[in-house]
Design a protein around this motif. Structure first.
Motif, PDB file in Angstrom:
ATOM      1  N   LEU A   1       0.822  -1.214   0.000  1.00  0.00           N
ATOM      2  CA  LEU A   1       0.000   0.000   0.000  1.00  0.00           C
ATOM      3  C   LEU A   1       0.856   1.264   0.000  1.00  0.00           C
ATOM      4  O   LEU A   1       0.398   2.332  -0.405  1.00  0.00           O
TER       5      LEU A   1
ATOM      6  N   ASN B   1       1.618   3.462  -3.348  1.00  0.00           N
ATOM      7  CA  ASN B   1       0.696   4.482  -3.854  1.00  0.00           C
ATOM      8  C   ASN B   1       0.124   4.110  -5.222  1.00  0.00           C
ATOM      9  O   ASN B   1      -0.019   4.947  -6.107  1.00  0.00           O
TER      10      ASN B   1
ATOM     11  N   LYS C   1      -3.036   3.162  -7.157  1.00  0.00           N
ATOM     12  CA  LYS C   1      -4.478   3.341  -6.989  1.00  0.00           C
ATOM     13  C   LYS C   1      -5.259   2.040  -7.172  1.00  0.00           C
ATOM     14  O   LYS C   1      -6.203   1.755  -6.445  1.00  0.00           O
TER      15      LYS C   1
ATOM     16  N   LYS D   1      -4.740  -0.214  -4.089  1.00  0.00           N
ATOM     17  CA  LYS D   1      -5.455   0.359  -2.940  1.00  0.00           C
ATOM     18  C   LYS D   1      -6.957   0.126  -3.060  1.00  0.00           C
ATOM     19  O   LYS D   1      -7.626  -0.182  -2.080  1.00  0.00           O
ATOM     20  N   ARG D   2      -7.476   0.247  -4.244  1.00  0.00           N
ATOM     21  CA  ARG D   2      -8.917   0.036  -4.447  1.00  0.00           C
ATOM     22  C   ARG D   2      -9.295  -1.429  -4.262  1.00  0.00           C
ATOM     23  O   ARG D   2     -10.354  -1.738  -3.720  1.00  0.00           O
TER      24      ARG D   2
ATOM     25  N   ASN E   1      -9.334  -2.047  -0.587  1.00  0.00           N
ATOM     26  CA  ASN E   1     -10.516  -1.409  -0.007  1.00  0.00           C
ATOM     27  C   ASN E   1     -11.784  -2.185  -0.335  1.00  0.00           C
ATOM     28  O   ASN E   1     -12.644  -2.374   0.535  1.00  0.00           O
TER      29      ASN E   1
END
Length: 116
Positions: free
Chosen positions: A20, A23, A25, A28-29, A32
């Protein structure tokens, strides 16, 4: 000496932090989405954890199985419920799942020992 639960959780936390920290995206998505998928919804968290456990066993993902076993333990899911879930996963996955079942059973016992 660390037990299997501590080793798994430390490694998982360390690697997740590194991943994570990149960086990215997309990554990270995905992380999440995974977190949010197991929150309360039309299905309760307990049911979702058991579904995650059976799917992880069938897909033969030992890390995923460990994660869902620990989440199930924290959600006060009983040993009997977990064993029944593992039996369904083994039935659906077939005999190739048996080595993963053994490791899952061993990890559940470790959770019971650590949390007592």
């Amino acid at each position: 000496m660390k037990n299997k639960v501590e080793e798994f959780n430390e490694y998982r936390a360390q690697m997740n932090e590194k991943i994570l920290g990149e960086n990215n995206k997309v990554l990270k998505r995905i992380f999440n989405l995974d977190t949010n998928a197991f929150t309360e919804g039309a299905l309760d968290k307990r049911t979702k954890e058991l579904l995650g456990l059976v799917a992880s066993l069938v897909l033969r993902c030992d890390d995923c199985v460990k994660y869902h076993l620990e989440s199930s333990y924290k959600a006060n899911i009983s040993r009997e419920e977990v064993m029944e879930t593992l039996s369904i996963g083994t039935l659906v996955g077939g005999t190739i799942v048996i080595p993963h079942l053994r490791r899952a059973f061993e990890y559940w016992e470790e959770l019971e020992e650590v949390k007592e």
